[in-house]
Design a protein around this motif. Structure first.
Motif, PDB file in Angstrom:
ATOM      1  N   ASN A  13       0.824  -1.200   0.000  1.00 56.25           N
ATOM      2  CA  ASN A  13       0.000   0.000   0.000  1.00 56.25           C
ATOM      3  C   ASN A  13       0.861   1.254   0.000  1.00 56.25           C
ATOM      4  O   ASN A  13       2.013   1.235   0.446  1.00 56.25           O
ATOM      5  CB  ASN A  13      -0.874   0.039   1.261  1.00 56.25           C
ATOM      6  N   THR A  14       0.274   2.320  -0.432  1.00 56.96           N
ATOM      7  CA  THR A  14       0.912   3.628  -0.303  1.00 56.96           C
ATOM      8  C   THR A  14       0.952   3.971   1.174  1.00 56.96           C
ATOM      9  O   THR A  14      -0.047   3.829   1.873  1.00 56.96           O
ATOM     10  CB  THR A  14       0.062   4.685  -1.030  1.00 56.96           C
ATOM     11  N   PRO A  15       2.101   4.431   1.652  1.00 59.38           N
ATOM     12  CA  PRO A  15       2.161   4.772   3.077  1.00 59.38           C
ATOM     13  C   PRO A  15       1.221   5.927   3.422  1.00 59.38           C
ATOM     14  O   PRO A  15       0.963   6.803   2.600  1.00 59.38           O
ATOM     15  CB  PRO A  15       3.616   5.195   3.282  1.00 59.38           C
ATOM     16  N   ILE A  16       0.731   5.865   4.667  1.00 65.39           N
ATOM     17  CA  ILE A  16      -0.055   6.966   5.223  1.00 65.39           C
ATOM     18  C   ILE A  16       0.866   8.158   5.445  1.00 65.39           C
ATOM     19  O   ILE A  16       2.004   7.990   5.873  1.00 65.39           O
ATOM     20  CB  ILE A  16      -0.660   6.496   6.564  1.00 65.39           C
ATOM     21  N   ARG A  17       0.374   9.342   5.185  1.00 66.79           N
ATOM     22  CA  ARG A  17       1.164  10.557   5.409  1.00 66.79           C
ATOM     23  C   ARG A  17       0.757  11.140   6.770  1.00 66.79           C
ATOM     24  O   ARG A  17      -0.391  11.466   6.989  1.00 66.79           O
ATOM     25  CB  ARG A  17       0.933  11.573   4.297  1.00 66.79           C
ATOM     26  N   ALA A  18       1.743  11.275   7.650  1.00 64.86           N
ATOM     27  CA  ALA A  18       1.430  11.668   9.025  1.00 64.86           C
ATOM     28  C   ALA A  18       2.272  12.850   9.479  1.00 64.86           C
ATOM     29  O   ALA A  18       3.366  13.095   8.954  1.00 64.86           O
ATOM     30  CB  ALA A  18       1.659  10.501   9.981  1.00 64.86           C
ATOM     31  N   ALA A  19       1.728  13.562  10.481  1.00 64.14           N
ATOM     32  CA  ALA A  19       2.475  14.628  11.154  1.00 64.14           C
ATOM     33  C   ALA A  19       2.379  14.406  12.658  1.00 64.14           C
ATOM     34  O   ALA A  19       1.518  13.650  13.132  1.00 64.14           O
ATOM     35  CB  ALA A  19       1.900  15.986  10.783  1.00 64.14           C
ATOM     36  N   ILE A  20       3.264  15.077  13.393  1.00 62.32           N
ATOM     37  CA  ILE A  20       3.257  14.922  14.841  1.00 62.32           C
ATOM     38  C   ILE A  20       3.283  16.292  15.513  1.00 62.32           C
ATOM     39  O   ILE A  20       3.942  17.215  15.013  1.00 62.32           O
ATOM     40  CB  ILE A  20       4.443  14.043  15.310  1.00 62.32           C
ATOM     41  N   ILE A  21       2.559  16.421  16.621  1.00 61.92           N
ATOM     42  CA  ILE A  21       2.622  17.644  17.433  1.00 61.92           C
ATOM     43  C   ILE A  21       3.253  17.272  18.773  1.00 61.92           C
ATOM     44  O   ILE A  21       2.705  16.445  19.506  1.00 61.92           O
ATOM     45  CB  ILE A  21       1.224  18.243  17.702  1.00 61.92           C
ATOM     46  N   GLY A  22       4.377  17.857  19.066  1.00 62.26           N
ATOM     47  CA  GLY A  22       5.058  17.567  20.327  1.00 62.26           C
ATOM     48  C   GLY A  22       6.262  16.676  20.108  1.00 62.26           C
ATOM     49  O   GLY A  22       6.141  15.572  19.575  1.00 62.26           O
ATOM     50  N   LEU A  26       8.292  11.905  25.228  1.00 55.81           N
ATOM     51  CA  LEU A  26       7.490  10.865  24.591  1.00 55.81           C
ATOM     52  C   LEU A  26       7.289  11.148  23.103  1.00 55.81           C
ATOM     53  O   LEU A  26       7.315  10.240  22.281  1.00 55.81           O
ATOM     54  CB  LEU A  26       6.139  10.743  25.302  1.00 55.81           C
ATOM     55  N   GLY A  27       7.114  12.428  22.759  1.00 59.62           N
ATOM     56  CA  GLY A  27       6.911  12.785  21.362  1.00 59.62           C
ATOM     57  C   GLY A  27       8.094  12.386  20.485  1.00 59.62           C
ATOM     58  O   GLY A  27       7.920  11.869  19.379  1.00 59.62           O
ATOM     59  N   SER A  28       9.313  12.616  20.984  1.00 60.38           N
ATOM     60  CA  SER A  28      10.479  12.264  20.180  1.00 60.38           C
ATOM     61  C   SER A  28      10.590  10.742  20.033  1.00 60.38           C
ATOM     62  O   SER A  28      11.040  10.239  19.002  1.00 60.38           O
ATOM     63  CB  SER A  28      11.748  12.829  20.820  1.00 60.38           C
ATOM     64  N   ARG A  29      10.144  10.005  21.056  1.00 61.84           N
ATOM     65  CA  ARG A  29      10.148   8.540  20.951  1.00 61.84           C
ATOM     66  C   ARG A  29       9.172   8.083  19.856  1.00 61.84           C
ATOM     67  O   ARG A  29       9.519   7.266  18.998  1.00 61.84           O
ATOM     68  CB  ARG A  29       9.766   7.921  22.298  1.00 61.84           C
ATOM     69  N   HIS A  30       7.961   8.623  19.901  1.00 58.89           N
ATOM     70  CA  HIS A  30       6.996   8.274  18.851  1.00 58.89           C
ATOM     71  C   HIS A  30       7.534   8.645  17.464  1.00 58.89           C
ATOM     72  O   HIS A  30       7.385   7.889  16.504  1.00 58.89           O
ATOM     73  CB  HIS A  30       5.665   9.004  19.086  1.00 58.89           C
ATOM     74  N   LEU A  43       6.402   9.982   8.079  1.00 62.08           N
ATOM     75  CA  LEU A  43       6.281  11.164   8.931  1.00 62.08           C
ATOM     76  C   LEU A  43       6.792  12.358   8.120  1.00 62.08           C
ATOM     77  O   LEU A  43       7.995  12.501   7.925  1.00 62.08           O
ATOM     78  CB  LEU A  43       7.098  10.994  10.217  1.00 62.08           C
ATOM     79  N   VAL A  44       5.854  13.196   7.681  1.00 62.07           N
ATOM     80  CA  VAL A  44       6.243  14.235   6.730  1.00 62.07           C
ATOM     81  C   VAL A  44       6.357  15.609   7.370  1.00 62.07           C
ATOM     82  O   VAL A  44       6.942  16.526   6.780  1.00 62.07           O
ATOM     83  CB  VAL A  44       5.258  14.302   5.544  1.00 62.07           C
ATOM     84  N   ALA A  45       5.799  15.783   8.574  1.00 60.51           N
ATOM     85  CA  ALA A  45       5.875  17.099   9.202  1.00 60.51           C
ATOM     86  C   ALA A  45       5.840  16.953  10.716  1.00 60.51           C
ATOM     87  O   ALA A  45       5.341  15.956  11.244  1.00 60.51           O
ATOM     88  CB  ALA A  45       4.711  17.984   8.745  1.00 60.51           C
ATOM     89  N   ALA A  46       6.405  17.966  11.393  1.00 50.71           N
ATOM     90  CA  ALA A  46       6.428  17.951  12.857  1.00 50.71           C
ATOM     91  C   ALA A  46       6.246  19.361  13.373  1.00 50.71           C
ATOM     92  O   ALA A  46       6.714  20.327  12.760  1.00 50.71           O
ATOM     93  CB  ALA A  46       7.747  17.377  13.367  1.00 50.71           C
ATOM     94  N   CYS A  47       5.572  19.459  14.528  1.00 45.81           N
ATOM     95  CA  CYS A  47       5.343  20.753  15.150  1.00 45.81           C
ATOM     96  C   CYS A  47       5.849  20.712  16.587  1.00 45.81           C
ATOM     97  O   CYS A  47       5.567  19.763  17.330  1.00 45.81           O
ATOM     98  CB  CYS A  47       3.844  21.065  15.129  1.00 45.81           C
ATOM     99  N   ALA A  48       6.625  21.720  17.002  1.00 47.15           N
ATOM    100  CA  ALA A  48       7.096  21.801  18.393  1.00 47.15           C
ATOM    101  C   ALA A  48       7.416  23.261  18.678  1.00 47.15           C
ATOM    102  O   ALA A  48       7.507  24.084  17.754  1.00 47.15           O
ATOM    103  CB  ALA A  48       8.321  20.927  18.609  1.00 47.15           C
TER     104      ALA A  48
END
Lengths: 353, 353, 353, 353
Positions: A13-22, A26-30, A43-48
């Protein structure tokens, strides 16, 4: 080890495109897990808020775009899914914004601290039944709890009589907790430390608490008094099916991170995590015979965090809702807050879920 | 191992002349210890209701005279000292009769079940300050509790925050308990099983409980309902110095006799009897890696019973009163009964000692 | 706990009149047990070289007469029985003198160090078949070894494949050993430390060793080189029924006294004394989770020493010979010395018993 | 957990193109790890003899092309690197073919069974110093061994005196072993089970063995006699720096997979894997107090296998040779075979590396 099935579609399958907040502890572990271990997701974007965290995500993990404003990230990025690992008070508004933007949401526990906000959050989640919402009760993914649950479900210890859950952080974590709790509302010792135990007690027994007696103390850390926190909390719960439970939360274990669950049955008992063994080494020295202890929940639950997120990604890929619902999160929060209320008001508190 | 000093006078003084009332499970143990292990005492008479028990005392232990009427024994025998190991409801009247007859008295725990009787008993004891009175809190003589107490007293774990005491009998004891409790009043689960834990919590912390929340259940043994007993009891205590404690009494451990005490300090914890190891053997077989468990408190505390009685005999020989007073016994009883009252009335119970 | 039957005759028979030679570490323990714990025996005389030891026996234990010359004691005293706890090289001559004087003899292990002397000793013992002779293989009386033996005998672990015996003293004992070994011949590491393991291997398997490969080292205690001793000895034994065994003797355990026996069977294993737990306390502190260790064989085997001597006294009272014969002692000595010979000559040594 | 640095280049470099030979128990594990866990590598081809294994690789793992002839695969595919997980006797010829084709080679342990073939293999490897060659001593990557090694290196237990390595498979593996050993040459109990322990002893001590005494038996599995195998092997090694070591290999543990390493130092001991705990659950039931055991080396060493392969991939990416050389593999093989030779010839065997 449990098999979350991630590999079934990993290559097809085409991978899911995801972003993370934090991107904190724990956020860096995820974030690292998403990049290095989880199949079927990019994981295409991150917010902190911190520059160095964003720099790390870009340089170490190869995250393309970074943000300081989560709404801007949600608005601009072409993503399916968001991981919310920000401080608890922000969980409701972020979840609501993301659900309304059409995203699937993975939100860390607890859902929030304010019941009105959490109720609104739940309402919005239920208005979007095709989007996946999953909260972070990762212990249900830990192989030891799953092993224990299986024994219980198969009748291996008879009927459950009593449960005891310890969530006690090491002394080594006091400084960072004090800093954190000075800046933000932890929700109190029961909400912060025992909400997982509450979930496990509900999961193992299938019963709901109806009454709580909570007590707290700062004998070990009087300085917490100033910031309205308790070092230790102990609560005794009466469940609607007759099971009795004890919760203990604390922040002052000298040896390490004591996350222990006892399940006492009519024909046998189980203890999960009786000692927080660091690894498979036993040391014989002038102290006696010692098993070194682990210090952080991250070490303890690294595999559970991975399996939990893989399960969420699979749910997103397949369009299936997780077993743990937003209502489970709300109930756990109410129960933990009832323990705190009992301690604060020095009386028994009835629980109506 | 603790040295109770029995040998200092063992060979020089005339032995104390003693009698015993009760030759049941614990009484026969004490009787054998008096004959075979304790220095400085002669067991010259015994009283019991069963012929075969009296026969055993005569034939096996060489006890010269036996009785079925304890008053007759006290009146006729030339003795200094009496050991009372009869059922709990008889403790007050027997102690009163013996004190008034000028004897030193060793009385098993608990002191009694009825507060008025126990108050009268205490009054009589205090009227005879030169006679020695000692009650059976033998755990204070167990080498493991003493070792733990020493660590605590030396500051080895900082300040005590929390204590947890388990007194849980094995399933294998259910039949004999049911028979016993059908015929006599056990005092309830907390009095019968946790009074030692209450004493230990007072001994370790130097604090007194001020509030109790007790819950009981018969999930594991519904048949106990008929005789007014509870299989499991759990109580949470608030102590006047801020320590929190949990007591658990039970009668349904599949593995053995779980007498466990946890002492959680601000800089370390201790667990006494975390597992009831039968001996020093570890078994590796199809079940995994197993330590077999002991089944009876007698096996567990055999040395403590001996040391306790030796200490009493020494106290009699020297004319010194023991550290544990009748008031300690009364307080422990009140606390255990408060836990039961809370469970019975489904409300918090305040404790005023 | 095993019941050696001492009480059957405790009150009915005239006590045996006994004397003891040797009041050192082990001798004083036996003497105290004879006075305080063993039924059916009176310790009426003691022989030692040190004035303060004799004074102690008189004042503390109430021993009536004391001697510095053991022959004088045997000649003058009206005794049935003698306990020989003198240094090993004296065992043969003392046993011979006592047997020829008509006494029953309890002699500590090992029987001696010189084979000719031991052969003569065995000859004299066999010339007096009505007198009881028993040597000090007290581990056969330890409840843990007995429990393990019972499991093995009942087929609980199938056929024995391999055994491993550790006899390793704590570092804390090095100073006293060095003093002792400077003045006397210890017999070498295998004779001094592993002769009990040799006996246990023979007892458990019913097989005899036929070949030994021994190695020794002083990596941990180079100073022992000067006095011809080895800190560590390791030997691998081939048994005549196919079992393989490893013996390890040592004097440099940092944690305590490691007396461990492993019995590997075709359908399960047993380990006796895997960790030398001091008591039932578990410590949780900055080191991790620790069980404190015991330091001395006296603490470890106190009950076994008592039961062993009680059994001997009962044998004397009843006129029954013990299960462990002088030949068992000779064989164990030969096997231990073969291990030493292999290490000394750097070659395999065949063993013919 | 150790950080092998895989993520440093995970997103920046073109992945290495790799193929695998062998998809059995261990081969399929490596293949899955390469697809799901290892960063910086693409598994583009696989070779195996069984159709269903190849089908599995294609369908489950998304491997594009599959082969039954490894030479054909090496000739046709555009690959940098090959993983050899075929039966041991094929290791030399496959390694030689791959090295001559210019590939980097990861080859499972042991290197081979025939010394001439292995010598030729080593010669070819050394002729291609720019290609990476790494053999499968994965225990050096296990976090528990690494933790123990660090303590030793920092002087935490003083000087090493003695080591003991157990490699004992569970009874549950007997059937598959018997099938395997009937069809192929296992190399004997020491080569098959203890070669990792040999490597660890060399790694921990920095010493080389100079003499071996090996013994084998089939008491637990007489049926192995027919196929020239031994169920149990025990060997005692004399090291050139004075350390003594014991190796035990076996196939008949009732409880599980016992891979245990003891390191006895002059000031402390370590045991790695004293009990093969399956997870963090302790069971209290009619057997006593039990920790369930794991059954397979795969469960035990899953993380080590991953970290080992990640390290190899990183070595390939950076052009760095691993710390463990082909000579380490040859020495371990020689030592294990010397133990076997001693057992076969019933004499001491000198080892010259």
């Amino acid at each position: 080890m449990p098999d979350w099935g991630g590999h079934h579609n990993a290559k097809n399958n085409t991978p899911i495109r995801a972003a993370i907040i934090g991107l904190g502890r724990l956020g860096s572990r995820h974030a690292r897990h998403l990049v290095e271990k989880i199949q079927g997701v990019d994981l295409v974007a991150a917010c902190a808020l911190e520059d160095d965290q964003l720099q790390w995500a870009h340089d170490e993990l190869g995250v393309e775009t970074t943000y300081k404003d989560y709404k801007e990230m949600i608005d601009k990025e072409n993503i399916d899914t968001i991981f919310i690992v920000a401080p608890t008070p922000f969980h409701p508004e972020m979840t609501i914004y993301a659900m309304n933007a059409g995203l699937n949401v993975f939100c860390e526990k607890p859902l929030g601290l304010d019941f009105d906000e959490v109720a609104e959050m739940a309402k919005v989640i239920k208005e979007h039944p095709k989007q996946i919402f999953q909260s972070g009760f990762m212990r249900r993914y830990d192989e030891s709890y799953r092993y224990a649950k299986k024994i219980v479900d198969e009748g291996g210890i008879g009927d459950i009589i009593y449960m005891r859950g310890y969530g006690i952080d090491p002394i080594s974590g006091m400084e960072s907790f004090t800093k954190f709790a000075t800046e933000a509302d932890s929700g109190g010792i029961f909400v912060d430390m025992n909400i997982h135990d509450v979930d496990l007690i509900r999961w193992f027994t299938g019963q709901e608490p109806v009454q709580a007696y909570g007590l707290t103390s700062n004998l070990a850390a009087p300085e917490l008094e100033k910031i309205g926190e308790s070092e230790t909390g102990v609560a005794q719960l009466k469940m609607n099916g007759g099971v009795i439970a004890t919760l203990i939360g604390g922040r002052h274990a000298a040896h390490g991170n004591q996350v222990e669950l006892e399940v006492m049955g009519s024909n046998g008992w189980l203890r999960v995590g009786e000692h927080p063994d660091l690894n498979r080494v036993t040391v014989f020295n002038e102290n006696g015979v010692t098993r070194p202890s682990l210090q952080s929940f991250g070490e303890r639950f690294d595999n559970a965090f991975t399996d939990e997120v893989q399960d969420f990604v699979n749910n997103v890929a397949k369009g299936t809702q997780p077993n743990v619902t937003v209502d489970d999160g709300i109930k756990a929060l109410k129960i933990a807050k009832a323990c705190q209320e009992s301690a604060d008001t020095v009386q028994l508190v009835d629980i109506n879920l």
